[in-house]
Structure formats: structure tokens, C-alpha cells
Design a protein around this motif. Sequence first.
Motif, PDB file in Angstrom:
ATOM      1  N   ALA A  64     -17.546-111.274  70.024  1.00 41.75           N
ATOM      2  CA  ALA A  64     -17.403-110.277  71.094  1.00 41.75           C
ATOM      3  C   ALA A  64     -17.816-110.867  72.443  1.00 41.75           C
ATOM      4  O   ALA A  64     -17.129-110.669  73.452  1.00 41.75           O
ATOM      5  CB  ALA A  64     -18.241-109.038  70.779  1.00 41.75           C
ATOM      6  N   ASP A  65     -18.939-111.604  72.460  1.00 46.05           N
ATOM      7  CA  ASP A  65     -19.398-112.216  73.710  1.00 46.05           C
ATOM      8  C   ASP A  65     -18.386-113.233  74.231  1.00 46.05           C
ATOM      9  O   ASP A  65     -18.111-113.290  75.436  1.00 46.05           O
ATOM     10  CB  ASP A  65     -20.760-112.904  73.509  1.00 46.05           C
ATOM     11  N   THR A  66     -17.826-114.024  73.337  1.00 45.67           N
ATOM     12  CA  THR A  66     -16.826-115.018  73.734  1.00 45.67           C
ATOM     13  C   THR A  66     -15.580-114.337  74.275  1.00 45.67           C
ATOM     14  O   THR A  66     -15.016-114.750  75.293  1.00 45.67           O
ATOM     15  CB  THR A  66     -16.464-115.921  72.540  1.00 45.67           C
TER      16      THR A  66
ATOM     17  N   ALA B 282     -32.519-111.231  49.351  1.00 48.95           N
ATOM     18  CA  ALA B 282     -32.736-112.066  50.533  1.00 48.95           C
ATOM     19  C   ALA B 282     -31.427-112.716  50.972  1.00 48.95           C
ATOM     20  O   ALA B 282     -31.128-112.796  52.170  1.00 48.95           O
ATOM     21  CB  ALA B 282     -33.782-113.140  50.236  1.00 48.95           C
ATOM     22  N   THR B 283     -30.628-113.141  50.012  1.00 47.93           N
ATOM     23  CA  THR B 283     -29.328-113.734  50.328  1.00 47.93           C
ATOM     24  C   THR B 283     -28.414-112.705  50.984  1.00 47.93           C
ATOM     25  O   THR B 283     -27.732-113.008  51.959  1.00 47.93           O
ATOM     26  CB  THR B 283     -28.675-114.284  49.045  1.00 47.93           C
ATOM     27  N   ASP B 284     -28.417-111.491  50.442  1.00 46.91           N
ATOM     28  CA  ASP B 284     -27.588-110.430  51.032  1.00 46.91           C
ATOM     29  C   ASP B 284     -28.023-110.120  52.462  1.00 46.91           C
ATOM     30  O   ASP B 284     -27.189-109.942  53.351  1.00 46.91           O
ATOM     31  CB  ASP B 284     -27.660-109.160  50.176  1.00 46.91           C
ATOM     32  N   ALA B 285     -29.340-110.067  52.672  1.00 49.57           N
ATOM     33  CA  ALA B 285     -29.845-109.780  54.020  1.00 49.57           C
ATOM     34  C   ALA B 285     -29.477-110.908  54.986  1.00 49.57           C
ATOM     35  O   ALA B 285     -29.056-110.649  56.116  1.00 49.57           O
ATOM     36  CB  ALA B 285     -31.359-109.591  53.980  1.00 49.57           C
ATOM     37  N   ALA B 286     -29.627-112.140  54.532  1.00 43.98           N
ATOM     38  CA  ALA B 286     -29.276-113.274  55.386  1.00 43.98           C
ATOM     39  C   ALA B 286     -27.786-113.279  55.687  1.00 43.98           C
ATOM     40  O   ALA B 286     -27.366-113.549  56.817  1.00 43.98           O
ATOM     41  CB  ALA B 286     -29.687-114.584  54.711  1.00 43.98           C
ATOM     42  N   SER B 287     -26.993-112.958  54.702  1.00 42.53           N
ATOM     43  CA  SER B 287     -25.532-112.911  54.888  1.00 42.53           C
ATOM     44  C   SER B 287     -25.157-111.830  55.897  1.00 42.53           C
ATOM     45  O   SER B 287     -24.315-112.047  56.769  1.00 42.53           O
ATOM     46  CB  SER B 287     -24.866-112.649  53.544  1.00 42.53           C
ATOM     47  N   ALA B 288     -25.788-110.673  55.787  1.00 44.67           N
ATOM     48  CA  ALA B 288     -25.511-109.589  56.738  1.00 44.67           C
ATOM     49  C   ALA B 288     -25.922-110.004  58.146  1.00 44.67           C
ATOM     50  O   ALA B 288     -25.222-109.715  59.124  1.00 44.67           O
ATOM     51  CB  ALA B 288     -26.246-108.321  56.318  1.00 44.67           C
ATOM     52  N   ASP B 289     -27.065-110.689  58.245  1.00 41.41           N
ATOM     53  CA  ASP B 289     -27.536-111.182  59.541  1.00 41.41           C
ATOM     54  C   ASP B 289     -26.557-112.175  60.146  1.00 41.41           C
ATOM     55  O   ASP B 289     -26.242-112.113  61.342  1.00 41.41           O
ATOM     56  CB  ASP B 289     -28.883-111.878  59.346  1.00 41.41           C
ATOM     57  N   ILE B 290     -26.072-113.085  59.332  1.00 40.95           N
ATOM     58  CA  ILE B 290     -25.117-114.092  59.797  1.00 40.95           C
ATOM     59  C   ILE B 290     -23.828-113.426  60.261  1.00 40.95           C
ATOM     60  O   ILE B 290     -23.283-113.762  61.315  1.00 40.95           O
ATOM     61  CB  ILE B 290     -24.836-115.131  58.696  1.00 40.95           C
ATOM     62  N   ASN B 291     -23.349-112.448  59.488  1.00 41.14           N
ATOM     63  CA  ASN B 291     -22.120-111.753  59.872  1.00 41.14           C
ATOM     64  C   ASN B 291     -22.286-110.994  61.181  1.00 41.14           C
ATOM     65  O   ASN B 291     -21.397-110.993  62.024  1.00 41.14           O
ATOM     66  CB  ASN B 291     -21.680-110.803  58.753  1.00 41.14           C
ATOM     67  N   ALA B 292     -23.439-110.336  61.346  1.00 38.71           N
ATOM     68  CA  ALA B 292     -23.685-109.590  62.586  1.00 38.71           C
ATOM     69  C   ALA B 292     -23.755-110.541  63.775  1.00 38.71           C
ATOM     70  O   ALA B 292     -23.178-110.274  64.832  1.00 38.71           O
ATOM     71  CB  ALA B 292     -24.985-108.794  62.467  1.00 38.71           C
ATOM     72  N   THR B 293     -24.440-111.657  63.600  1.00 34.72           N
ATOM     73  CA  THR B 293     -24.556-112.640  64.686  1.00 34.72           C
ATOM     74  C   THR B 293     -23.194-113.221  65.042  1.00 34.72           C
ATOM     75  O   THR B 293     -22.862-113.379  66.216  1.00 34.72           O
ATOM     76  CB  THR B 293     -25.534-113.760  64.278  1.00 34.72           C
ATOM     77  N   ALA B 294     -22.403-113.521  64.018  1.00 34.59           N
ATOM     78  CA  ALA B 294     -21.062-114.063  64.261  1.00 34.59           C
ATOM     79  C   ALA B 294     -20.187-113.043  64.982  1.00 34.59           C
ATOM     80  O   ALA B 294     -19.445-113.395  65.907  1.00 34.59           O
ATOM     81  CB  ALA B 294     -20.417-114.486  62.946  1.00 34.59           C
ATOM     82  N   SER B 295     -20.286-111.788  64.601  1.00 32.07           N
ATOM     83  CA  SER B 295     -19.499-110.734  65.262  1.00 32.07           C
ATOM     84  C   SER B 295     -19.896-110.605  66.732  1.00 32.07           C
ATOM     85  O   SER B 295     -19.043-110.451  67.602  1.00 32.07           O
ATOM     86  CB  SER B 295     -19.692-109.407  64.551  1.00 32.07           C
ATOM     87  N   GLU B 296     -21.202-110.671  66.993  1.00 31.40           N
ATOM     88  CA  GLU B 296     -21.671-110.600  68.378  1.00 31.40           C
ATOM     89  C   GLU B 296     -21.178-111.804  69.175  1.00 31.40           C
ATOM     90  O   GLU B 296     -20.780-111.661  70.332  1.00 31.40           O
ATOM     91  CB  GLU B 296     -23.195-110.545  68.420  1.00 31.40           C
ATOM     92  N   ALA B 297     -21.189-112.969  68.546  1.00 32.64           N
ATOM     93  CA  ALA B 297     -20.725-114.182  69.228  1.00 32.64           C
ATOM     94  C   ALA B 297     -19.241-114.072  69.564  1.00 32.64           C
ATOM     95  O   ALA B 297     -18.806-114.455  70.654  1.00 32.64           O
ATOM     96  CB  ALA B 297     -20.990-115.414  68.370  1.00 32.64           C
TER      97      ALA B 297
END
Length: 101
Positions: free
Chosen positions: A48-50, A31-46
Motif C-alpha cells: 500500500a505504501d509503495t 507462534a508460526t501462525d502469529a509470525a505469518s500473520a505479522d509478515i502478511n500484514a507488514t507486506a500488505s502495508e508495504a
Amino acid sequence: MKKLTTVSLALIVAAGLSACSAKTQNEASQATDAASADINATASEAVADTSNALDAAGSSIENGAAALGSATENTLDAAGREADKTGAALENGAKAVDNSM
């Protein structure tokens, strides 16, 4: 008797927790790994959007500056033409005054 029951119950609970502990730890790790991957993907999208927003803002600023430069140039050209006309009119008026004297 009460103490024996309490100790026995505590041992059973402890044994149950230790049996589930490895599985629980593995699930928690996943669950921690999945959450970490989610956070990294969201941060990468942020990021790119910025970056895209900053590029668009930069382009808008450049276009606005170019339009302002053109408008300023046109205004200065028009003011120069009007100054030339005013100068010619003053010159003609001065000649008319000289001729009338």
C-alpha cells in the motif's frame, strides 16, 4: 550400574519430552501462525505504501510536465513576438536605406 542409571535417565528425559511435545508443537504452531500473520500484514502495508508513493510520483511528474509545457509555450510566444519586432525593424531599416538613395 552406570549404564542402568544412564538408560533410566534417558527414559525419564524421553518421557518428559514426549509429554511436552504436543504442547510444544501447539505453541510452535501458534507462534508460526502469529509470525505469518505479522509478515502478511507488514507486506500488505508495504504494498500500500509503495502504491501510494508511486501515485504521488506520477502526479508530480504530470504536474512537472504540464508546467514545462506551459513554460515552453510562453517562451515560444515571446520568441515569436521578438522575431516579429526584429522583422519590422529590418523592414523599416530597408525602407530608410531605399529612401536615402
